[in-house]
Design a protein around this motif. Structure first.
Motif, PDB file in Angstrom:
ATOM      1  N   GLN A 136       0.819  -1.217   0.000  1.00 50.89           N
ATOM      2  CA  GLN A 136       0.000   0.000   0.000  1.00 50.89           C
ATOM      3  C   GLN A 136       0.853   1.267   0.000  1.00 50.89           C
ATOM      4  OE1 GLN A 136      -2.369  -0.316   3.567  1.00 50.89           O
ATOM      5  NE2 GLN A 136      -4.028  -1.396   2.523  1.00 50.89           N
ATOM      6  N   GLU A 147      -2.898   3.984   2.856  1.00 46.55           N
ATOM      7  CA  GLU A 147      -1.954   3.286   3.741  1.00 46.55           C
ATOM      8  C   GLU A 147      -2.598   2.939   5.085  1.00 46.55           C
ATOM      9  OE1 GLU A 147       2.263   5.270   2.202  1.00 46.55           O
ATOM     10  OE2 GLU A 147       1.411   5.855   4.138  1.00 46.55           O
ATOM     11  N   SER A 148      -2.193   1.799   5.642  1.00 46.83           N
ATOM     12  CA  SER A 148      -2.630   1.393   6.983  1.00 46.83           C
ATOM     13  C   SER A 148      -1.392   1.299   7.870  1.00 46.83           C
ATOM     14  CB  SER A 148      -3.349   0.042   6.934  1.00 46.83           C
ATOM     15  OG  SER A 148      -4.523   0.120   6.157  1.00 46.83           O
ATOM     16  N   ASP A 159      -7.500   3.907  17.944  1.00 41.66           N
ATOM     17  CA  ASP A 159      -6.129   3.431  18.104  1.00 41.66           C
ATOM     18  C   ASP A 159      -5.711   3.423  19.566  1.00 41.66           C
ATOM     19  OD1 ASP A 159      -5.993   3.171  15.381  1.00 41.66           O
ATOM     20  OD2 ASP A 159      -4.261   4.487  15.104  1.00 41.66           O
ATOM     21  N   ASP A 180      -4.585  -8.035  13.563  1.00 43.27           N
ATOM     22  CA  ASP A 180      -3.890  -6.819  13.149  1.00 43.27           C
ATOM     23  C   ASP A 180      -3.796  -5.834  14.309  1.00 43.27           C
ATOM     24  OD1 ASP A 180      -3.531  -7.736  10.578  1.00 43.27           O
ATOM     25  OD2 ASP A 180      -5.211  -6.608   9.724  1.00 43.27           O
ATOM     26  N   ARG A 184      -0.290  -4.040  15.567  1.00 46.21           N
ATOM     27  CA  ARG A 184      -0.111  -2.595  15.650  1.00 46.21           C
ATOM     28  C   ARG A 184       0.257  -2.152  17.065  1.00 46.21           C
ATOM     29  NH1 ARG A 184      -4.659   0.831  13.984  1.00 46.21           N
ATOM     30  NH2 ARG A 184      -2.982   2.364  13.633  1.00 46.21           N
TER      31      ARG A 184
END
Length: 259
Positions: A136, A147-148, A159, A180, A184
């Motif tokens: 990405q 984008e991630s 978040d 995921d 993160r």
């Protein structure tokens, strides 16, 4: 990490200064020339006090005060280059077109922002900006749409909710390691060094007398004032940690009423 609502407008004169810098960058014909110009300016520093006021002078990433060192204006998407797991990406020049975009700024302590080695492990964000899916990665303004990022963003409320605050003072992922969300959160804790430099012990030491007040003194105006202070992002560092710890006692009605 606690949620910071980053909304404008910013002071008009500061916006004008940023716009002037952006125009200068646009005039440069090569990426090298653009980056050299950016390197010589620090216009984003004009917004440091404004950004600081949004968090009462505390780092947006770790919630610590920067009493002994000057805090930084971090570029969430790094302006000068990109590393992924500390390896420089040869095919990316950094998000230089965002250098003067205030929405890309995050108020950060030097420990969270600047690279520093501890036992041969580098902590600090610096140019580190990995993605969940590197395919990405964009080298143009489309980046913010496709984008991630792996790095958790204190300006996105969801978040900040991916981090758990433990009794031992450490920060850890909320979700299981096959998600995921875990990837993160683990990446963010590791890159920023949120559990380094004696911070977990500092949190425990600060919490111990408060816990004793809850258990031994109980529902008392002095105790309530102490809890209110620890719950307030304005008055204390690490308010997210203290909120999590105080929540462990919410079986008591008087504590639950404070949360």
């Amino acid at each position: 990490m606690r949620y910071i609502e980053l909304v404008g407008p910013i002071p008009r004169r500061k916006q004008t200064a940023l716009n002037n810098r952006k125009n200068k960058v646009d005039e440069k014909l090569t990426v090298k020339a653009k980056k050299e110009y950016i390197k010589k300016t620090n216009t984003w520093g004009l917004l440091k006090n404004w950004l600081s006021e949004l968090s009462d002078g505390k780092c947006w990433y770790c919630e610590a005060s920067s009493e002994r060192a000057t805090a930084d204006v971090d570029h969430f998407r790094p302006k000068a280059g990109v590393t992924c797991e500390r390896n420089k990406l040869a095919n990316h020049d950094g998000y230089y077109w965002l250098a003067y975009e205030w929405e890309n700024y995050r108020y950060s302590c030097q420990r969270c922002n600047r690279p520093e080695k501890d036992s041969d492990i580098t902590y600090g964000k610096h140019n580190e900006f990995a993605l969940l899916d590197e395919s990405q990665r964009k080298n143009n303004p489309l980046c913010t749409y496709v984008e991630s990022p792996k790095l958790l963003d204190p300006c996105i409320e969801g978040d900040t909710e991916l981090l758990a605050h433990l009794k031992n003072g450490e920060v850890a992922p909320v979700y299981p390691d096959d998600s995921d969300e875990y990837v993160r959160a683990e990446y963010t804790v590791r890159v920023l060094g949120l559990n380094q430099y004696g911070v977990p012990k500092k949190k425990r030491d600060l919490w111990e007398p408060i816990q004793e007040l809850i258990e031994l003194v109980g529902n008392n105006p002095r105790v309530i004032r102490q809890l209110e202070k620890k719950l307030s992002p304005v008055e204390t560092e690490y308010s997210s940690f203290f909120r999590a710890m105080i929540s462990l006692h919410r079986d008591k009605d008087w504590v639950d009423n404070l949360l």
